[in-house]
Design an enzyme around this catalytic site. Structure first.
Site, short mmCIF file in Angstrom:
data_model
loop_
_atom_site.label_atom_id
_atom_site.label_comp_id
_atom_site.label_asym_id
_atom_site.label_seq_id
_atom_site.Cartn_x
_atom_site.Cartn_y
_atom_site.Cartn_z
N LYS A 182 -59.60 -47.53 31.15
CA LYS A 182 -59.26 -48.63 32.42
C LYS A 182 -59.99 -48.16 33.75
O LYS A 182 -60.64 -48.86 34.35
CB LYS A 182 -57.86 -48.43 32.56
CG LYS A 182 -57.54 -49.31 34.07
CD LYS A 182 -56.13 -48.99 34.39
CE LYS A 182 -55.98 -47.53 35.00
NZ LYS A 182 -55.04 -47.32 35.66
N LEU A 215 -47.40 -47.45 38.46
CA LEU A 215 -47.63 -48.38 37.35
C LEU A 215 -48.78 -48.28 36.48
O LEU A 215 -49.86 -47.75 36.95
CB LEU A 215 -47.34 -49.87 37.70
CG LEU A 215 -46.09 -50.06 38.30
CD1 LEU A 215 -46.06 -51.19 39.17
CD2 LEU A 215 -45.03 -50.21 37.24
N LYS A 217 -60.64 -43.06 44.54
CA LYS A 217 -60.03 -42.71 43.40
C LYS A 217 -61.18 -43.03 42.09
O LYS A 217 -61.12 -42.38 41.08
CB LYS A 217 -58.55 -43.53 43.16
CG LYS A 217 -58.19 -43.40 41.88
CD LYS A 217 -57.61 -41.96 41.30
CE LYS A 217 -57.22 -41.89 39.81
NZ LYS A 217 -56.96 -40.52 39.42
#
Ligand code: NAD
Length: 330
Positions: A277, A98, A202
């Site tokens: 983001k 998502l 990440k």
């Protein structure tokens, strides 16, 4: 466009029932579902990842709020479900892919969400890039349901997703079980530690990627200003010390490489809004640990300006086009 990319999938406008009739036609509960894998989030990355599970002979049950993404997966052999709850009601393994923290929270904890129907013993693997604390929050709720939540964000881009060449950074228990699923979608599956450590790895990687893409974009632009042919310049960079993934595999200058977003009007790929983001997550982490990250902070601001200037839905390598436009204004 950034706001469009996010508002399209705003949890507050979710309608899990939108797929109801299609799901009813294509989905039936049977004992074989216990071996199936649930997959939620069939976007640029998830669509390919789900397809690779099918190619490995897995039955998959899917859900996405965008009908077209579900129909594409169904054409490839997936079964459609009407909600996250319906996906998890029979399966013992689930992958989610998502956009951001709020979507993960909604899919797992919302009405008709994963936790409303998850069975004891289920493995939930979230490959979205989200806030470490949200992964840990999901882990705690999963524990209360006797299920296991793991974070497994990916690096690699859409072509790597298509070709099952992703790198997965994995946090949490049950690594071996997770690895057996993730291996079907990637070539590297690395255990980083407890839940949240995959996200930590990440965001560090993406901070470097965000910086290197802007560096490559401004380098290509300067070289062109100096009269160099962009293909020749890229060739020289890639045999010299400036070489990086952004210059060699994903060059932001149109026409230098085939099959990358820069040669397709920056369509597909990894949206600037998503990169913004990720850099925001890195900045939150840097603030909370008082870690100096000046280049990461500047890159975050540049992608933020791009997102506010209509680049949010374009691939993040459009930093090159953004700079060219600033250049023209002088
Ligand atoms: P995307 O926006 O293309 O896909 C996300 C999908 O989730 C969409 O199909 C959307 O409809 C669906 N979705 C949103 N809310 C939902 C909900 N409540 N229920 C069901 N489905 C819902 O994003 P993407 O590019 O596939 O990226 C997914 C994640 O992977 C992001 O966290 C991103 O940061 C990360 N990532 C992306 C890339 C890339 O190159 N695109 C690379 C590495 C990591």
């Amino acid at each position: 466009a950034g706001r469009v990319a996010f508002s399209k999938i705003n949890p507050s406008s979710l309608q899990f029932s939108r797929l109801g009739s299609q799901a009813a036609r294509t989905f039936s509960v049977s004992s074989s579902r216990q071996d199936a894998i649930g997959f939620i989030g069939l976007g640029n990355m998830g669509g390919h990842m789900a397809n690779n599970l099918i190619k490995n002979g897995k039955d998959i049950i899917v859900f996405d709020v965008v009908k077209e993404n579900v129909s594409n997966a169904v054409k490839n052999g997936a079964k459609a479900a009407a909600s996250p709850a319906e996906v998890v009601s029979g399966v013992k393994q689930v992958v989610t892919m998502l956009p951001a923290s709020q979507h993960v929270r909604e899919v797992y904890t919302g009405k008709n969400g994963v936790f409303s129907a998850v069975q004891s013993g289920t493995l939930l693997i979230d490959s979205s890039t989200i806030d470490t604390s949200v992964s840990q929050e999901m882990e705690q709720i999963a524990k209360g349901k006797n299920a296991t939540f793991m974070d497994a964000p990916v690096s690699g881009g859409v072509n790597a997703a298509r070709d099952a060449l992703l790198t997965f950074m994995v946090g949490g228990d049950k690594f071996e079980e997770a690895e057996s699923i993730l291996k079907m979608m990637g070539k590297n599956v690395v255990h980083c530690g407890g839940v949240g450590t995959g996200q930590a790895a990440k965001i560090c990687n993406n901070m470097l990627l965000g910086i290197s893409m802007i560096g490559t974009a401004e380098t290509m632009n300067l070289g062109m200003r100096l009269g160099l042919d962009p293909k020749l310049l890229a060739k020289i960079l890639n045999m010299s010390s400036g070489r990086c993934w952004s210059s060699e595999v994903y060059n932001p200058c149109p026409g230098v490489l085939d099959g990358v977003p820069s040669s397709n009007q920056y369509k597909g790929g990894f949206g600037t809004a998503l990169m913004t983001k990720d850099l925001g997550l890195a900045q939150n982490a840097a603030t909370s640990t008082q870690c100096p990250t000046p280049m990461g902070s500047l890159a975050h601001q540049i992608y933020r300006v791009m997102t506010q200037s209509g680049y949010g839905g374009k691939d993040f390598s459009s930093a090159f086009q953004f700079l060219r436009e600033q250049d023209k204004k002088e």
